[in-house]
Scaffold this active site. Structure first.
Site, PDB file in Angstrom:
ATOM      1  N   ASP A 233       1.142  -1.143  -0.305  1.00 40.54           N
ATOM      2  CA  ASP A 233       0.370   0.384   0.110  1.00 40.54           C
ATOM      3  C   ASP A 233       1.053   1.263   0.488  1.00 40.54           C
ATOM      4  O   ASP A 233       1.365   0.881   0.162  1.00 40.54           O
ATOM      5  CB  ASP A 233      -1.230  -0.083   1.718  1.00 40.54           C
ATOM      6  CG  ASP A 233      -1.370   1.033   0.888  1.00 40.54           C
ATOM      7  OD1 ASP A 233      -2.575   1.562   0.090  1.00 40.54           O
ATOM      8  OD2 ASP A 233      -2.288   2.222   2.605  1.00 40.54           O
ATOM      9  N   SER A 234       0.692   2.515  -0.110  1.00 42.26           N
ATOM     10  CA  SER A 234       1.240   3.861  -0.422  1.00 42.26           C
ATOM     11  C   SER A 234       1.465   4.102   1.253  1.00 42.26           C
ATOM     12  O   SER A 234       2.891   5.002   1.125  1.00 42.26           O
ATOM     13  CB  SER A 234       0.024   4.843  -0.496  1.00 42.26           C
ATOM     14  OG  SER A 234      -0.729   5.000   0.823  1.00 42.26           O
TER      15      SER A 234
ATOM     16  N   TYR B 153      -0.876   8.182  -2.528  1.00 44.17           N
ATOM     17  CA  TYR B 153      -1.425   7.795  -4.773  1.00 44.17           C
ATOM     18  C   TYR B 153      -2.341   7.921  -4.781  1.00 44.17           C
ATOM     19  O   TYR B 153      -2.909   7.958  -5.943  1.00 44.17           O
ATOM     20  CB  TYR B 153      -1.392   6.138  -4.401  1.00 44.17           C
ATOM     21  CG  TYR B 153      -0.332   5.218  -4.347  1.00 44.17           C
ATOM     22  CD1 TYR B 153       0.833   5.341  -3.864  1.00 44.17           C
ATOM     23  CD2 TYR B 153      -0.205   4.249  -3.933  1.00 44.17           C
ATOM     24  CE1 TYR B 153       2.071   5.169  -4.183  1.00 44.17           C
ATOM     25  CE2 TYR B 153       0.568   3.027  -4.022  1.00 44.17           C
ATOM     26  CZ  TYR B 153       2.033   3.654  -3.584  1.00 44.17           C
ATOM     27  OH  TYR B 153       3.263   2.869  -3.823  1.00 44.17           O
TER      28      TYR B 153
ATOM     29  N   CYS C  80      -4.189  -2.235  -1.775  1.00 44.63           N
ATOM     30  CA  CYS C  80      -4.716  -1.157  -1.797  1.00 44.63           C
ATOM     31  C   CYS C  80      -5.667  -0.936  -3.421  1.00 44.63           C
ATOM     32  O   CYS C  80      -5.279  -0.964  -4.383  1.00 44.63           O
ATOM     33  CB  CYS C  80      -3.088   0.067  -2.453  1.00 44.63           C
ATOM     34  SG  CYS C  80      -3.527   1.280  -2.907  1.00 44.63           S
ATOM     35  N   ASN C  81      -5.973  -0.171  -2.903  1.00 45.14           N
ATOM     36  CA  ASN C  81      -7.634   0.180  -3.700  1.00 45.14           C
ATOM     37  C   ASN C  81      -6.798   0.519  -5.239  1.00 45.14           C
ATOM     38  O   ASN C  81      -7.857   0.451  -6.184  1.00 45.14           O
ATOM     39  CB  ASN C  81      -8.626   0.814  -3.190  1.00 45.14           C
ATOM     40  CG  ASN C  81      -9.912  -0.204  -2.059  1.00 45.14           C
ATOM     41  OD1 ASN C  81     -10.419  -1.012  -2.307  1.00 45.14           O
ATOM     42  ND2 ASN C  81      -8.900  -0.468  -0.585  1.00 45.14           N
ATOM     43  N   THR C  82      -6.791   1.934  -5.023  1.00 47.04           N
ATOM     44  CA  THR C  82      -5.522   2.968  -6.058  1.00 47.04           C
ATOM     45  C   THR C  82      -5.168   2.061  -7.191  1.00 47.04           C
ATOM     46  O   THR C  82      -5.060   2.292  -7.578  1.00 47.04           O
ATOM     47  CB  THR C  82      -4.979   4.182  -5.278  1.00 47.04           C
ATOM     48  OG1 THR C  82      -5.650   4.530  -4.362  1.00 47.04           O
ATOM     49  CG2 THR C  82      -4.997   5.260  -6.511  1.00 47.04           C
TER      50      THR C  82
ATOM     51  N   GLU D 145      -2.178   9.356   7.996  1.00 44.43           N
ATOM     52  CA  GLU D 145      -0.925   8.332   7.802  1.00 44.43           C
ATOM     53  C   GLU D 145      -0.421  10.221   9.489  1.00 44.43           C
ATOM     54  O   GLU D 145       0.622   9.833  10.094  1.00 44.43           O
ATOM     55  CB  GLU D 145      -0.800   9.765   6.269  1.00 44.43           C
ATOM     56  CG  GLU D 145      -0.840   8.543   5.783  1.00 44.43           C
ATOM     57  CD  GLU D 145      -0.142   7.157   5.812  1.00 44.43           C
ATOM     58  OE1 GLU D 145       0.942   7.103   6.163  1.00 44.43           O
ATOM     59  OE2 GLU D 145      -0.482   6.016   5.711  1.00 44.43           O
TER      60      GLU D 145
ATOM     61  N   CYS E 234     -11.305   2.352   0.287  1.00 51.87           N
ATOM     62  CA  CYS E 234      -9.403   2.520   0.699  1.00 51.87           C
ATOM     63  C   CYS E 234      -8.844   2.344   1.889  1.00 51.87           C
ATOM     64  O   CYS E 234      -9.843   2.565   2.764  1.00 51.87           O
ATOM     65  CB  CYS E 234      -9.179   4.464   0.425  1.00 51.87           C
ATOM     66  SG  CYS E 234      -8.072   5.107   0.999  1.00 51.87           S
ATOM     67  N   THR E 235      -8.349   1.608   1.915  1.00 53.55           N
ATOM     68  CA  THR E 235      -7.603   0.710   2.851  1.00 53.55           C
ATOM     69  C   THR E 235      -7.101   1.461   3.794  1.00 53.55           C
ATOM     70  O   THR E 235      -6.910   0.945   5.091  1.00 53.55           O
ATOM     71  CB  THR E 235      -6.624  -0.875   2.351  1.00 53.55           C
ATOM     72  OG1 THR E 235      -5.359   0.339   1.830  1.00 53.55           O
ATOM     73  CG2 THR E 235      -7.564  -0.992   1.444  1.00 53.55           C
ATOM     74  N   HIS E 236      -7.168   2.808   4.356  1.00 54.29           N
ATOM     75  CA  HIS E 236      -7.060   3.767   5.090  1.00 54.29           C
ATOM     76  C   HIS E 236      -8.383   3.775   5.431  1.00 54.29           C
ATOM     77  O   HIS E 236      -8.074   3.536   7.320  1.00 54.29           O
ATOM     78  CB  HIS E 236      -6.241   4.999   4.193  1.00 54.29           C
ATOM     79  CG  HIS E 236      -5.146   5.066   4.225  1.00 54.29           C
ATOM     80  ND1 HIS E 236      -4.237   4.942   3.266  1.00 54.29           N
ATOM     81  CD2 HIS E 236      -4.072   5.474   4.744  1.00 54.29           C
ATOM     82  CE1 HIS E 236      -3.555   5.240   3.435  1.00 54.29           C
ATOM     83  NE2 HIS E 236      -2.917   5.411   4.505  1.00 54.29           N
TER      84      HIS E 236
HETATM   85  N1  DGL Z   1      -4.256   2.423   0.423  1.00 51.55           N
HETATM   86  C1  DGL Z   1      -4.676   3.181  -0.222  1.00 51.55           C
HETATM   87  C2  DGL Z   1      -6.696   2.408  -0.800  1.00 51.55           C
HETATM   88  O1  DGL Z   1      -6.431   1.958  -0.765  1.00 51.55           O
HETATM   89  C3  DGL Z   1      -4.004   4.567  -0.739  1.00 51.55           C
HETATM   90  C4  DGL Z   1      -4.629   5.808  -0.274  1.00 51.55           C
HETATM   91  C5  DGL Z   1      -3.879   6.641  -1.067  1.00 51.55           C
HETATM   92  O2  DGL Z   1      -2.503   6.572  -0.787  1.00 51.55           O
HETATM   93  O3  DGL Z   1      -3.908   7.721  -0.815  1.00 51.55           O
HETATM   94  O4  DGL Z   1      -6.691   3.493  -1.719  1.00 51.55           O
END
Ligand code: DGL
Length: 274
Positions: free
Chosen positions: A9-10, A41, A72-74, A147, A179-181
């Site tokens: 992931d990012s 990302y 990471c979904n992105t 973050e 988004c995994t965050h």
């Molecule tokens: N956690 C990531 C996702 O699932 C990336 C979020 C990011 O870096 O913007 O999209």
């Protein structure tokens, strides 16, 4: 000797996926990469996201992972094809994993701007439920605040109200944390939503999809294997970041329930990190 699961992931977000994987497969060693030098990302261009995915996948491949989870979904939305073509091992994505299990026709997606703009969730859900109404909302404020260690800050609450408003207007009954965050914001989001709105974390479906794959790869003589991780790591997980190790270790501690050993790595280095 066990098959190594690579996740990336990012930044911190993929830890929400790692936790699901660890819960289901506590004996599988994992290698987690947070590309913290380039987080977030979600506001990057498609070209950038695809180039980064390629670099990350090559690095994980070099580390000898036997299966990759796009935590990471992105990257999943914009570079799944890159990962599948270049990984050399099976790749598990979040979006396809969750789409077929969604049991609603009024669905909201909270995601990064890049994921929302890609329409990847809408396409995946429509492939299974053509009649579903899918409202995708990009949430640029979330990842930088998460973050930075925020979970309940007033700015987060304000942003969450703004992002949830169109979903409530669309009368969604299911919201995918795309988004995994965002599972890290579950308490805050749940607090702002009517109790009958369900929050779905795609990591659960992705972790379940990994099971049969691990079983079949475990039997394969070609599967790449590594030596057992050090016994000092009770969860058998290696943590790597591309930025500074200390802030990541600190921020990850609350979520993991213990302080991880984190190593800074260069994705350009052709060497194995372990
Ligand atoms: N956690 C990531 C996702 O699932 C990336 C979020 C990011 O870096 O913007 O999209």
């Amino acid at each position: 000797m066990s098959l190594l699961v690579g996740l990336f992931d990012s930044g911190l977000g993929g830890l929400t996926v790692l936790r699901q994987v660890q819960a289901l497969y506590p004996h599988s060693p994992c290698l987690y990469l947070g590309d913290t030098a380039r987080v977030p990302y979600g506001q990057r261009t498609t070209e950038d996201i695809r180039a980064i995915a390629s670099e990350v996948v090559h690095w994980l491949r070099l580390q000898g992972v036997g299966v990759m989870v796009m935590a990471c979904n992105t990257s999943n939305a914009l570079a799944l094809d890159v990962a599948v073509a270049e990984a050399g091992v099976p790749v598990v994505g979040l979006i396809d994993s969750v789409a077929s299990g969604i049991n609603s026709d009024r669905i909201g997606i909270l995601a990064t701007p890049a994921t929302a703009a890609s329409g990847a969730y809408r396409r995946a859900i429509h492939a299974c439920r053509p009649s579903a109404s899918v409202t995708e909302i990009g949430c640029p404020a979330f990842v930088p605040l998460i973050e930075a260690g925020e979970r309940e800050a007033p700015e987060l609450r304000r942003a969450a109200r703004e992002y949830l408003a169109p979903l409530l207007e669309a009368c969604v009954d299911t919201i995918v944390l795309g988004c995994t965050h965002y599972p890290l914001l579950r308490p805050l989001l749940a607090d702002l939503l009517p109790p009958d709105v369900q929050l779905v974390d795609p990591a659960v479906a992705a972790a379940q999809r990994l099971g049969p794959l691990l079983a079949s790869l475990g039997e394969s003589p070609e599967a790449e294997r590594i030596a057992e991780p050090r016994p000092a790591d009770p969860l058998r997980t290696f943590y790597c970041v591309t930025g500074e190790a200390e802030p990541f270790a600190k921020a990850a501690t609350a979520w993991l329930g213990r302080r991880p050993n984190v190593r800074t790595v260069s994705l350009q280095s052709p060497a194995r990190a372990f």
